[in-house]
Design a protein around this motif. Sequence first.
Motif, PDB file in Angstrom:
ATOM      1  N   PHE A 109       0.851  -1.194   0.000  1.00 29.57           N
ATOM      2  CA  PHE A 109       0.000   0.000   0.000  1.00 29.57           C
ATOM      3  C   PHE A 109       0.887   1.245   0.000  1.00 29.57           C
ATOM      4  CE2 PHE A 109      -3.210   2.998   0.996  1.00 29.57           C
ATOM      5  CZ  PHE A 109      -4.429   2.411   0.695  1.00 29.57           C
ATOM      6  N   HIS A 133      -6.098  -2.180  -7.713  1.00 26.31           N
ATOM      7  CA  HIS A 133      -6.177  -2.183  -6.247  1.00 26.31           C
ATOM      8  C   HIS A 133      -6.398  -0.767  -5.695  1.00 26.31           C
ATOM      9  CE1 HIS A 133      -4.506  -2.788  -2.107  1.00 26.31           C
ATOM     10  NE2 HIS A 133      -5.091  -3.963  -2.263  1.00 26.31           N
ATOM     11  N   SER A 179      -6.440  -8.915  -7.882  1.00 24.28           N
ATOM     12  CA  SER A 179      -6.576  -9.491  -6.546  1.00 24.28           C
ATOM     13  C   SER A 179      -7.945 -10.098  -6.264  1.00 24.28           C
ATOM     14  CB  SER A 179      -6.248  -8.432  -5.492  1.00 24.28           C
ATOM     15  OG  SER A 179      -7.007  -7.267  -5.707  1.00 24.28           O
ATOM     16  N   ASP A 204       1.887  -3.686 -10.677  1.00 21.01           N
ATOM     17  CA  ASP A 204       1.819  -4.170  -9.297  1.00 21.01           C
ATOM     18  C   ASP A 204       1.583  -5.682  -9.386  1.00 21.01           C
ATOM     19  OD1 ASP A 204       0.890  -5.087  -6.852  1.00 21.01           O
ATOM     20  OD2 ASP A 204      -0.464  -3.405  -6.495  1.00 21.01           O
ATOM     21  N   ALA A 206       1.566  -8.018  -6.935  1.00 22.51           N
ATOM     22  CA  ALA A 206       1.377  -8.554  -5.582  1.00 22.51           C
ATOM     23  C   ALA A 206       0.997 -10.038  -5.592  1.00 22.51           C
ATOM     24  CB  ALA A 206       0.306  -7.751  -4.849  1.00 22.51           C
TER      25      ALA A 206
HETATM   26  C1  LIG Z   1      -2.358  -6.773  -1.173  1.00 21.40           C
HETATM   27  C2  LIG Z   1      -2.160  -5.826  -2.284  1.00 21.40           C
HETATM   28  C3  LIG Z   1      -1.486  -4.614  -2.110  1.00 21.40           C
HETATM   29  C4  LIG Z   1      -1.101  -4.122  -0.753  1.00 21.40           C
HETATM   30  O1  LIG Z   1       0.005  -4.771  -0.292  1.00 21.40           O
HETATM   31  P1  LIG Z   1       0.269  -4.810   1.283  1.00 21.40           P
HETATM   32  O2  LIG Z   1       1.690  -5.197   1.379  1.00 21.40           O
HETATM   33  O3  LIG Z   1      -0.674  -5.805   1.835  1.00 21.40           O
HETATM   34  O4  LIG Z   1       0.001  -3.422   1.781  1.00 21.40           O
HETATM   35  C5  LIG Z   1      -1.218  -3.846  -3.213  1.00 21.40           C
HETATM   36  N1  LIG Z   1      -1.633  -4.222  -4.440  1.00 21.40           N
HETATM   37  C6  LIG Z   1      -2.304  -5.363  -4.641  1.00 21.40           C
HETATM   38  C7  LIG Z   1      -2.727  -5.724  -6.006  1.00 21.40           C
HETATM   39  C8  LIG Z   1      -2.603  -6.183  -3.570  1.00 21.40           C
HETATM   40  O5  LIG Z   1      -3.305  -7.295  -3.754  1.00 21.40           O
END
Ligand SMILES: *Cc1c(COP(=O)(O)O)cnc(C)c1O
Length: 384
Positions: A109, A133, A179, A204, A206
Amino acid sequence: MSWQARIEQALADRRNSDSFRTRQINDRGNGRFLTSGGRQHLNFSGNDYLGLSQHPEIIRAWQTGAEKYGVGSGGSGHVTGFSTAHHLLEQELADWLGYPRALLFISGFAANQAVITALAQKQDRILADKLSHASLLEAAMFSPAQLRRFIHNDAQSLSGLLRLSVEGLQLVVTEGVFSMDGDRAPLKEIESATREAKGWLMVDDAHGVGVLGDQGRGSCDQQRVKPDLLVITFGKAFGVSGAAVLCSENTADYLLQFARHLIYSTAMPPAQATALSAALNVVRKGDEMRSRLRENIARFREGAARLPLALIDSQTAIQPLIVGENARTLELAAGMRERGFWLTAIRPPTVPNGSARLRVTLTASHTSRDIDTLLEALYDETGG
Ligand SMILES: *Cc1c(COP(=O)(O)O)cnc(C)c1O
């Protein structure tokens, strides 16, 4: 209206639309099982895709790190918070992903907010996938740049927006794996559209890093693209917490000057960086875990096709079952919990209205028997 009245109104709106959120207390969580209220459940709602949150080597690395460095970093990385452990981890990540530099952040975040607010200026335009996100969309909204959203995973829609006249620079923002839907972005097409317009691409990843690509290098490696800014997070497949931004030398130096989330915030504990280096080692050698995860995904999709709930076209660990109504979704989640399965109901505004869902997530630590019992319970619960 008073502050009290405003808060009461907002809470009443949430309750009336079955979108009131609460937290559940876990006695012990993550990985394959989650214990709550003294009862063990099979956990199908975490993001611990490789089960690394419980990995003995990584736990030991965190302990060793704490003994060596203490428990806190003691300050921002710009003051006294940047240790050998942080430095080594940044170098390992940069080498692994093929970038000149990596910068650590305390969360994904924070990383997304920092990068977007440090880069975007008044004349610029940010083009983000509609389903990006909250950390990305919110940063773009709060930045002085203009925000335009393109149709989800639609490079054509992006191209159209990139051709509109703009005084400043253009930054394209998307995710590797989304996500809440689990589908993958067409990164090659998005990259070409971005390059054609001389913009920069920020991805991103993640939910892709650790899971997809050679050695778990993620969505960009899998699709052979090289975004200008790659954000990876460590709270999902890495099983820990934190994030990193991969970029050029100059971009890293620029972020060190202007990214306020780095400058005015305490660096992650050095012991966490030590644990993350150990997690990176496990991830790199994790082909067996990744193939187990792929088998679990295939087994779940095959069985779930017979459920009276819509399955999204996702080949990743995120396999949402779309229910629609909030109340029905909550009821299903509660019914499944009774049967010993932990599934989370995801409701608007996290997902579009009318698309409330059970966000099923699979991990490498689930067994095929776990998947089969989950499917049987889902058939019973949905009358399938
Ligand atoms: C979980 C997530 C985040 C945030 O990451 P954190 O380390 O949990 O703050 C950012 N982008 C995406 C796509 C996510 O799924």
